[in-house]
Motif scaffolding. Structure first.
Motif, PDB file in Angstrom:
ATOM      1  N   SER A 169      20.562  29.876  17.916  1.00 35.22           N
ATOM      2  CA  SER A 169      19.772  28.637  17.908  1.00 35.22           C
ATOM      3  C   SER A 169      19.460  28.203  16.483  1.00 35.22           C
ATOM      4  O   SER A 169      19.622  27.032  16.132  1.00 35.22           O
ATOM      5  CB  SER A 169      18.463  28.827  18.670  1.00 35.22           C
ATOM      6  OG  SER A 169      18.708  29.207  19.984  1.00 35.22           O
ATOM      7  N   TYR A 170      18.984  29.144  15.665  1.00 39.24           N
ATOM      8  CA  TYR A 170      18.685  28.841  14.270  1.00 39.24           C
ATOM      9  C   TYR A 170      19.936  28.357  13.547  1.00 39.24           C
ATOM     10  O   TYR A 170      19.901  27.350  12.824  1.00 39.24           O
ATOM     11  CB  TYR A 170      18.114  30.081  13.578  1.00 39.24           C
ATOM     12  CG  TYR A 170      18.007  29.953  12.089  1.00 39.24           C
ATOM     13  CD1 TYR A 170      16.969  29.228  11.507  1.00 39.24           C
ATOM     14  CD2 TYR A 170      18.947  30.547  11.246  1.00 39.24           C
ATOM     15  CE1 TYR A 170      16.862  29.096  10.142  1.00 39.24           C
ATOM     16  CE2 TYR A 170      18.846  30.428   9.870  1.00 39.24           C
ATOM     17  CZ  TYR A 170      17.803  29.708   9.326  1.00 39.24           C
ATOM     18  OH  TYR A 170      17.713  29.579   7.972  1.00 39.24           O
ATOM     19  N   SER A 171      21.032  29.042  13.739  1.00 37.33           N
ATOM     20  CA  SER A 171      22.276  28.681  13.056  1.00 37.33           C
ATOM     21  C   SER A 171      22.786  27.314  13.473  1.00 37.33           C
ATOM     22  O   SER A 171      23.245  26.532  12.640  1.00 37.33           O
ATOM     23  CB  SER A 171      23.345  29.746  13.320  1.00 37.33           C
ATOM     24  OG  SER A 171      22.942  30.989  12.818  1.00 37.33           O
ATOM     25  N   VAL A 172      22.713  27.002  14.754  1.00 38.44           N
ATOM     26  CA  VAL A 172      23.192  25.704  15.233  1.00 38.44           C
ATOM     27  C   VAL A 172      22.306  24.580  14.704  1.00 38.44           C
ATOM     28  O   VAL A 172      22.802  23.522  14.288  1.00 38.44           O
ATOM     29  CB  VAL A 172      23.272  25.685  16.779  1.00 38.44           C
ATOM     30  CG1 VAL A 172      23.457  24.281  17.307  1.00 38.44           C
ATOM     31  CG2 VAL A 172      24.391  26.586  17.259  1.00 38.44           C
ATOM     32  N   ILE A 173      20.993  24.774  14.682  1.00 43.30           N
ATOM     33  CA  ILE A 173      20.088  23.756  14.145  1.00 43.30           C
ATOM     34  C   ILE A 173      20.384  23.504  12.665  1.00 43.30           C
ATOM     35  O   ILE A 173      20.456  22.359  12.218  1.00 43.30           O
ATOM     36  CB  ILE A 173      18.613  24.167  14.364  1.00 43.30           C
ATOM     37  CG1 ILE A 173      18.274  24.091  15.848  1.00 43.30           C
ATOM     38  CG2 ILE A 173      17.674  23.280  13.554  1.00 43.30           C
ATOM     39  CD1 ILE A 173      16.952  24.724  16.211  1.00 43.30           C
ATOM     40  N   MET A 174      20.563  24.563  11.900  1.00 46.48           N
ATOM     41  CA  MET A 174      20.874  24.413  10.471  1.00 46.48           C
ATOM     42  C   MET A 174      22.229  23.737  10.285  1.00 46.48           C
ATOM     43  O   MET A 174      22.397  22.894   9.409  1.00 46.48           O
ATOM     44  CB  MET A 174      20.876  25.769   9.762  1.00 46.48           C
ATOM     45  CG  MET A 174      19.525  26.406   9.627  1.00 46.48           C
ATOM     46  SD  MET A 174      18.403  25.399   8.640  1.00 46.48           S
ATOM     47  CE  MET A 174      17.308  24.803   9.890  1.00 46.48           C
ATOM     48  N   MET A 175      23.197  24.105  11.136  1.00 46.03           N
ATOM     49  CA  MET A 175      24.531  23.518  11.031  1.00 46.03           C
ATOM     50  C   MET A 175      24.478  22.016  11.330  1.00 46.03           C
ATOM     51  O   MET A 175      25.056  21.219  10.597  1.00 46.03           O
ATOM     52  CB  MET A 175      25.488  24.209  11.994  1.00 46.03           C
ATOM     53  CG  MET A 175      26.875  23.628  11.999  1.00 46.03           C
ATOM     54  SD  MET A 175      27.901  24.249  13.328  1.00 46.03           S
ATOM     55  CE  MET A 175      27.118  23.511  14.748  1.00 46.03           C
ATOM     56  N   VAL A 176      23.775  21.629  12.375  1.00 43.24           N
ATOM     57  CA  VAL A 176      23.686  20.218  12.741  1.00 43.24           C
ATOM     58  C   VAL A 176      22.996  19.423  11.627  1.00 43.24           C
ATOM     59  O   VAL A 176      23.454  18.334  11.242  1.00 43.24           O
ATOM     60  CB  VAL A 176      22.959  20.046  14.094  1.00 43.24           C
ATOM     61  CG1 VAL A 176      22.589  18.600  14.355  1.00 43.24           C
ATOM     62  CG2 VAL A 176      23.817  20.590  15.223  1.00 43.24           C
ATOM     63  N   ALA A 177      21.903  19.961  11.080  1.00 43.71           N
ATOM     64  CA  ALA A 177      21.195  19.272   9.996  1.00 43.71           C
ATOM     65  C   ALA A 177      22.103  19.118   8.777  1.00 43.71           C
ATOM     66  O   ALA A 177      22.119  18.062   8.128  1.00 43.71           O
ATOM     67  CB  ALA A 177      19.930  20.033   9.628  1.00 43.71           C
ATOM     68  N   HIS A 178      22.860  20.146   8.465  1.00 43.74           N
ATOM     69  CA  HIS A 178      23.727  20.108   7.287  1.00 43.74           C
ATOM     70  C   HIS A 178      24.893  19.125   7.480  1.00 43.74           C
ATOM     71  O   HIS A 178      25.239  18.391   6.558  1.00 43.74           O
ATOM     72  CB  HIS A 178      24.240  21.510   6.991  1.00 43.74           C
ATOM     73  CG  HIS A 178      24.287  21.845   5.547  1.00 43.74           C
ATOM     74  ND1 HIS A 178      23.220  21.696   4.699  1.00 43.74           N
ATOM     75  CD2 HIS A 178      25.285  22.320   4.777  1.00 43.74           C
ATOM     76  CE1 HIS A 178      23.560  22.075   3.482  1.00 43.74           C
ATOM     77  NE2 HIS A 178      24.810  22.443   3.504  1.00 43.74           N
ATOM     78  N   VAL A 179      25.470  19.135   8.659  1.00 46.06           N
ATOM     79  CA  VAL A 179      26.566  18.199   8.941  1.00 46.06           C
ATOM     80  C   VAL A 179      26.045  16.759   8.935  1.00 46.06           C
ATOM     81  O   VAL A 179      26.685  15.862   8.368  1.00 46.06           O
ATOM     82  CB  VAL A 179      27.259  18.556  10.274  1.00 46.06           C
ATOM     83  CG1 VAL A 179      28.213  17.466  10.714  1.00 46.06           C
ATOM     84  CG2 VAL A 179      27.995  19.882  10.147  1.00 46.06           C
ATOM     85  N   LEU A 180      24.872  16.530   9.528  1.00 47.94           N
ATOM     86  CA  LEU A 180      24.280  15.188   9.483  1.00 47.94           C
ATOM     87  C   LEU A 180      23.997  14.764   8.047  1.00 47.94           C
ATOM     88  O   LEU A 180      24.220  13.610   7.683  1.00 47.94           O
ATOM     89  CB  LEU A 180      22.982  15.148  10.296  1.00 47.94           C
ATOM     90  CG  LEU A 180      23.117  15.008  11.792  1.00 47.94           C
ATOM     91  CD1 LEU A 180      21.752  15.096  12.461  1.00 47.94           C
ATOM     92  CD2 LEU A 180      23.803  13.708  12.155  1.00 47.94           C
ATOM     93  N   GLY A 181      23.505  15.704   7.238  1.00 45.96           N
ATOM     94  CA  GLY A 181      23.265  15.404   5.825  1.00 45.96           C
ATOM     95  C   GLY A 181      24.534  14.982   5.116  1.00 45.96           C
ATOM     96  O   GLY A 181      24.546  14.022   4.340  1.00 45.96           O
ATOM     97  N   THR A 182      25.624  15.675   5.405  1.00 45.15           N
ATOM     98  CA  THR A 182      26.911  15.327   4.798  1.00 45.15           C
ATOM     99  C   THR A 182      27.354  13.925   5.214  1.00 45.15           C
ATOM    100  O   THR A 182      27.754  13.118   4.371  1.00 45.15           O
ATOM    101  CB  THR A 182      27.986  16.350   5.227  1.00 45.15           C
ATOM    102  OG1 THR A 182      27.576  17.653   4.821  1.00 45.15           O
ATOM    103  CG2 THR A 182      29.322  16.031   4.617  1.00 45.15           C
TER     104      THR A 182
END
Length: 125
Positions: free
Chosen positions: A54-67
């Motif tokens: 869950s933590y990893s997916v949330i961080m991944m989604v935030a990072h991809v959205l940031g990109t």
């Protein structure tokens, strides 16, 4: 005296190119994070699989959205979307403070990107 530091903004390359570097840097770490989420965290989480994933997916989604927001904001010259990209792309690096290079590079290029945001906002008014 204070305006002497304005010359530092264009050392090596203009602020726009520094912002493109931040977007590329964020993209590279988003790809690494996607790899980590799908290949590493599911194999090593053990009892904490759901929490870790869950933590990893949330961080991944935030990072991809940031990109995405960074690139769209830069190339469409839309200041608010670019600002969202700066915010979303900063979440993961600042939480990974033990990896010294990640927050250090993020801080430096967040500063230059905020200066570019200021110029974008000034041009759009």
């Amino acid at each position: 005296m204070c305006n002497d530091f304005d010359k530092l903004d264009d050392i090596c390359c203009p602020l726009r190119e520094k912002s493109i570097f931040l977007a590329s840097w964020t993209l590279a770490h988003a790809i690494i994070l996607i790899h980590f989420v799908f290949f590493y965290s599911t194999r090593t989480a053990g009892d904490n699989l759901v929490l870790n994933l869950s933590y990893s997916v949330i961080m991944m989604v935030a990072h991809v959205l940031g990109t995405i927001f960074l690139f769209v904001g830069i190339y469409k010259e839309h200041a608010f979307i670019f600002l969202l990209g700066i915010i979303f792309s900063s979440i993961y690096p600042y939480l990974q403070f033990f990896m010294i290079y990640l927050p250090a590079v993020q801080i430096i290029f967040t500063i230059t990107s905020c200066k570019y945001y200021k110029t974008m906002k000034g041009e759009n008014n």
